[in-house]
Design a protein around this motif. Structure first.
Motif, mmCIF file in Angstrom:
data_model
loop_
_atom_site.group_PDB
_atom_site.id
_atom_site.type_symbol
_atom_site.label_atom_id
_atom_site.label_comp_id
_atom_site.label_asym_id
_atom_site.label_seq_id
_atom_site.Cartn_x
_atom_site.Cartn_y
_atom_site.Cartn_z
ATOM 1 N N TRP A 1 18.972 6.265 11.633
ATOM 2 C CA TRP A 1 18.746 6.361 13.076
ATOM 3 C C TRP A 1 19.039 7.608 13.834
ATOM 4 O O TRP A 1 18.564 7.903 14.631
ATOM 5 C CB TRP A 1 19.634 4.879 13.552
ATOM 6 N N PHE A 2 20.600 8.071 13.336
ATOM 7 C CA PHE A 2 20.750 9.290 14.203
ATOM 8 C C PHE A 2 19.898 10.613 13.843
ATOM 9 O O PHE A 2 19.506 11.188 14.683
ATOM 10 C CB PHE A 2 22.344 9.819 13.279
ATOM 11 N N LEU A 3 19.491 10.570 12.489
ATOM 12 C CA LEU A 3 18.578 11.843 12.117
ATOM 13 C C LEU A 3 17.394 11.523 12.769
ATOM 14 O O LEU A 3 16.812 12.643 13.406
ATOM 15 C CB LEU A 3 18.378 11.922 10.784
ATOM 16 N N ARG A 4 16.670 10.379 12.934
ATOM 17 C CA ARG A 4 15.522 10.310 13.678
ATOM 18 C C ARG A 4 15.409 10.315 15.070
ATOM 19 O O ARG A 4 14.518 11.111 15.664
ATOM 20 C CB ARG A 4 14.710 8.837 13.246
ATOM 21 N N LEU A 5 16.815 10.003 15.643
ATOM 22 C CA LEU A 5 16.770 10.400 17.053
ATOM 23 C C LEU A 5 16.763 11.857 17.533
ATOM 24 O O LEU A 5 16.050 12.254 18.271
ATOM 25 C CB LEU A 5 18.216 9.893 17.598
ATOM 26 N N GLY B 1 9.478 13.038 9.523
ATOM 27 C CA GLY B 1 9.917 12.441 8.299
ATOM 28 C C GLY B 1 10.126 13.603 7.267
ATOM 29 O O GLY B 1 11.396 13.206 6.361
ATOM 30 N N LEU B 2 9.572 14.647 7.307
ATOM 31 C CA LEU B 2 9.866 15.659 6.334
ATOM 32 C C LEU B 2 11.429 16.239 6.562
ATOM 33 O O LEU B 2 12.086 16.460 5.380
ATOM 34 C CB LEU B 2 8.987 16.720 6.259
ATOM 35 N N LEU B 3 11.851 16.191 7.685
ATOM 36 C CA LEU B 3 13.147 16.755 8.038
ATOM 37 C C LEU B 3 14.076 15.854 7.595
ATOM 38 O O LEU B 3 15.243 16.125 7.016
ATOM 39 C CB LEU B 3 13.217 17.031 9.658
ATOM 40 N N ILE B 4 13.689 14.546 8.040
ATOM 41 C CA ILE B 4 14.878 13.383 7.506
ATOM 42 C C ILE B 4 14.956 13.073 5.968
ATOM 43 O O ILE B 4 16.050 13.347 5.392
ATOM 44 C CB ILE B 4 14.407 12.041 8.034
ATOM 45 N N TYR C 1 0.770 -1.433 -0.051
ATOM 46 C CA TYR C 1 -0.215 0.065 -0.010
ATOM 47 C C TYR C 1 0.836 1.218 0.119
ATOM 48 O O TYR C 1 0.786 2.275 -0.828
ATOM 49 C CB TYR C 1 -0.734 -0.044 1.242
ATOM 50 N N LEU C 2 1.792 1.106 0.735
ATOM 51 C CA LEU C 2 2.776 2.324 1.011
ATOM 52 C C LEU C 2 3.900 2.731 -0.143
ATOM 53 O O LEU C 2 3.941 3.746 -0.669
ATOM 54 C CB LEU C 2 3.557 2.444 2.310
ATOM 55 N N GLY C 3 3.962 1.402 -0.802
ATOM 56 C CA GLY C 3 4.984 1.230 -1.854
ATOM 57 C C GLY C 3 4.384 1.928 -3.159
ATOM 58 O O GLY C 3 5.060 2.646 -4.248
ATOM 59 N N ALA C 4 3.096 1.938 -3.162
ATOM 60 C CA ALA C 4 2.399 2.490 -4.362
ATOM 61 C C ALA C 4 1.856 4.074 -4.424
ATOM 62 O O ALA C 4 1.707 4.438 -5.354
ATOM 63 C CB ALA C 4 1.009 1.679 -4.529
ATOM 64 N N ARG C 5 2.486 4.629 -3.367
ATOM 65 C CA ARG C 5 1.963 6.044 -2.989
ATOM 66 C C ARG C 5 3.214 6.813 -2.749
ATOM 67 O O ARG C 5 4.231 6.453 -2.008
ATOM 68 C CB ARG C 5 1.115 6.030 -2.024
ATOM 69 N N SER C 6 3.342 8.056 -3.249
ATOM 70 C CA SER C 6 4.397 8.929 -3.085
ATOM 71 C C SER C 6 3.859 10.307 -2.866
ATOM 72 O O SER C 6 2.737 10.614 -2.900
ATOM 73 C CB SER C 6 5.457 8.690 -4.133
ATOM 74 N N GLY C 7 4.756 11.203 -2.450
ATOM 75 C CA GLY C 7 4.436 12.504 -2.298
ATOM 76 C C GLY C 7 3.543 12.863 -1.124
ATOM 77 O O GLY C 7 3.411 11.911 -0.087
ATOM 78 N N ALA C 8 2.650 13.823 -1.080
ATOM 79 C CA ALA C 8 2.065 14.250 -0.065
ATOM 80 C C ALA C 8 0.846 13.218 0.357
ATOM 81 O O ALA C 8 0.747 12.679 1.624
ATOM 82 C CB ALA C 8 1.124 15.583 -0.056
ATOM 83 N N LEU C 9 0.448 12.562 -0.490
ATOM 84 C CA LEU C 9 -0.624 11.180 -0.413
ATOM 85 C C LEU C 9 0.117 10.292 0.465
ATOM 86 O O LEU C 9 -0.319 9.772 1.450
ATOM 87 C CB LEU C 9 -1.187 10.989 -1.586
ATOM 88 N N GLY C 10 1.244 9.787 -0.063
ATOM 89 C CA GLY C 10 2.198 8.810 0.772
ATOM 90 C C GLY C 10 2.448 9.124 1.979
ATOM 91 O O GLY C 10 2.228 8.418 2.810
ATOM 92 N N ILE C 11 2.704 10.418 2.472
ATOM 93 C CA ILE C 11 2.865 10.908 3.742
ATOM 94 C C ILE C 11 1.889 10.645 4.727
ATOM 95 O O ILE C 11 1.984 10.255 5.619
ATOM 96 C CB ILE C 11 3.432 12.328 3.753
ATOM 97 N N VAL C 12 0.647 11.306 4.138
ATOM 98 C CA VAL C 12 -0.557 11.249 5.014
ATOM 99 C C VAL C 12 -1.193 9.656 5.247
ATOM 100 O O VAL C 12 -1.387 9.345 6.363
ATOM 101 C CB VAL C 12 -1.596 12.147 4.200
ATOM 102 N N THR C 13 -0.991 8.879 4.089
ATOM 103 C CA THR C 13 -1.291 7.604 4.272
ATOM 104 C C THR C 13 -0.374 6.920 5.299
ATOM 105 O O THR C 13 -0.648 5.798 5.957
ATOM 106 C CB THR C 13 -1.174 6.908 2.989
ATOM 107 N N ALA C 14 0.883 7.188 5.174
ATOM 108 C CA ALA C 14 1.775 6.611 6.042
ATOM 109 C C ALA C 14 1.618 6.863 7.357
ATOM 110 O O ALA C 14 1.497 5.962 8.437
ATOM 111 C CB ALA C 14 3.428 6.871 5.738
ATOM 112 N N ALA C 15 1.258 7.974 7.794
ATOM 113 C CA ALA C 15 0.857 8.546 9.041
ATOM 114 C C ALA C 15 -0.342 7.821 9.826
ATOM 115 O O ALA C 15 -0.345 7.382 10.702
ATOM 116 C CB ALA C 15 0.733 10.133 9.188
ATOM 117 N N ALA D 1 9.973 7.114 7.442
ATOM 118 C CA ALA D 1 10.158 7.934 8.705
ATOM 119 C C ALA D 1 8.870 8.180 9.279
ATOM 120 O O ALA D 1 8.666 7.899 10.619
ATOM 121 C CB ALA D 1 11.170 9.160 8.670
ATOM 122 N N VAL D 2 8.032 8.591 8.560
ATOM 123 C CA VAL D 2 6.556 9.094 9.098
ATOM 124 C C VAL D 2 5.851 7.739 9.707
ATOM 125 O O VAL D 2 5.513 7.562 10.723
ATOM 126 C CB VAL D 2 5.716 9.668 7.925
#
Lengths: 156, 144
Positions: B112-116, A149-152, A63-77, A108-109
């Motif tokens: 790991w580091f970034l997420r932390l 997630g966005l920061l990473i 499910y997550l593999g098929a989505r990207s961008g903003a939609l993917g992020i919201v779905t993941a969350a 990450a999200v």
């Protein structure tokens, strides 16, 4: 797990030798708290069992593999928020997602909302913190997970 | 249906060892650590050092988030400030040391580091916001 067992044995032995009465009082205190939590806990575990049966891990990855961008992020969350997957399952799962081309942001999200937001455990959380605080913490954590997630994602 | 029961028993097996041990430690913590100590270090007047202590306490504990709720109750009943209780919950969910090996193994040191770092920033902020919003009438109950 082993650390916890060792810690419990050491603390219990120490406590017992220093003050027997206090130790008994402590054990009683712990037992009462545990018994109070038990009914709600069993209910949550039951919900989780149904969830895992209805939504196997494979489905989440697809499910997550098929989505990207903003939609993917919201779905993941959203998926992360309603899922209750223990860390030792979640990280291998995240590894699979990355190898299948899911972006680090989405992964990450998903991981962060999985850990910080607990929609299924919300009834339990409300019993401890009250409705307002529990709901607020989960909503803030939901958006927090997206921010993380966005920061990473900026570093990949 | 069968699969649901199997899942349930699997979780139960995991919890049936973990939780009684945790509650044993919580009970001992309750009788041995005086309220005055907790209040001084992570209570109303506490600052950066207080945050450091709750984060340290949270990171060494394994287990799912709901295992942290009873500990949060004990901290509250001994006078911890609201901010530190939410920081404790954040650190418990995001920074548990027992999980580092898994995360580094499957996602790499960089991730790991970034997420932390970023989750630390986020959950400390959440702690501040939560105290602002629920501070005065904030209560943690025993979970009945």
């Amino acid at each position: 797990m082993q650390i916890l067992i060792i810690a419990a044995i050491i603390c219990l032995t120490l406590s017992f030798f220093v003050n027997r009465q206090k130790t008994v009082a402590g054990i009683k205190r712990g037992t009462i708290m545990f018994l109070k939590l038990l009914p709600a806990l069993l209910f949550v575990l039951f919900l989780v069992s149904i969830f895992i049966y209805l939504v196997p891990e494979k489905v989440i990855v697809e499910y997550l593999g098929a989505r990207s961008g903003a939609l993917g992020i919201v779905t993941a969350a959203l998926i992360g928020s309603v899922s209750l997957i223990p860390g030792f399952v979640a990280f291998p799962l995240a590894g699979i997602m990355v190898s299948q081309g899911v972006s680090y942001t989405v992964v990450a999200v998903f991981i962060t909302s999985l850990m910080m937001v607990g929609a299924l455990t919300l009834p339990l959380e409300i019993k401890y913190f009250g409705k307002k605080a529990a709901i607020m913490r989960n909503i803030l954590s939901f958006f927090g997970a997206i921010v993380i997630g966005l920061l990473i994602g900026m570093f990949y | 249906m069968e699969q649901i029961i199997i899942n349930f028993l699997m979780f139960l097996r995991e919890m049936i060892v973990l939780l009684p041990l945790m509650f044993l430690l919580i009970g001992l913590f309750d009788v041995w650590v005086p309220r005055e100590k907790i209040e001084r270090h992570i209570g109303q007047g506490s600052g950066l050092a207080g945050m450091f202590w709750v984060i340290l306490l949270a990171t060494v504990q394994p287990g799912p988030l709901y295992g942290a709720f009873p500990v949060a109750y004990i901290l509250y009943s001994k006078g911890a400030r609201a901010r530190n209780i939410f920081i404790y919950l954040g650190a418990f969910s995001c920074m548990a040391i027992p999980m580092y090996a898994f995360e580094i193994g499957f996602l790499g040191v960089k991730f790991w580091f970034l997420r932390l770092i970023f989750s630390l920033l986020v959950f400390v902020s959440i702690g501040f916001i939560m105290e602002r919003c629920v501070g005065k009438d904030f209560k943690v109950r025993e979970g009945e």
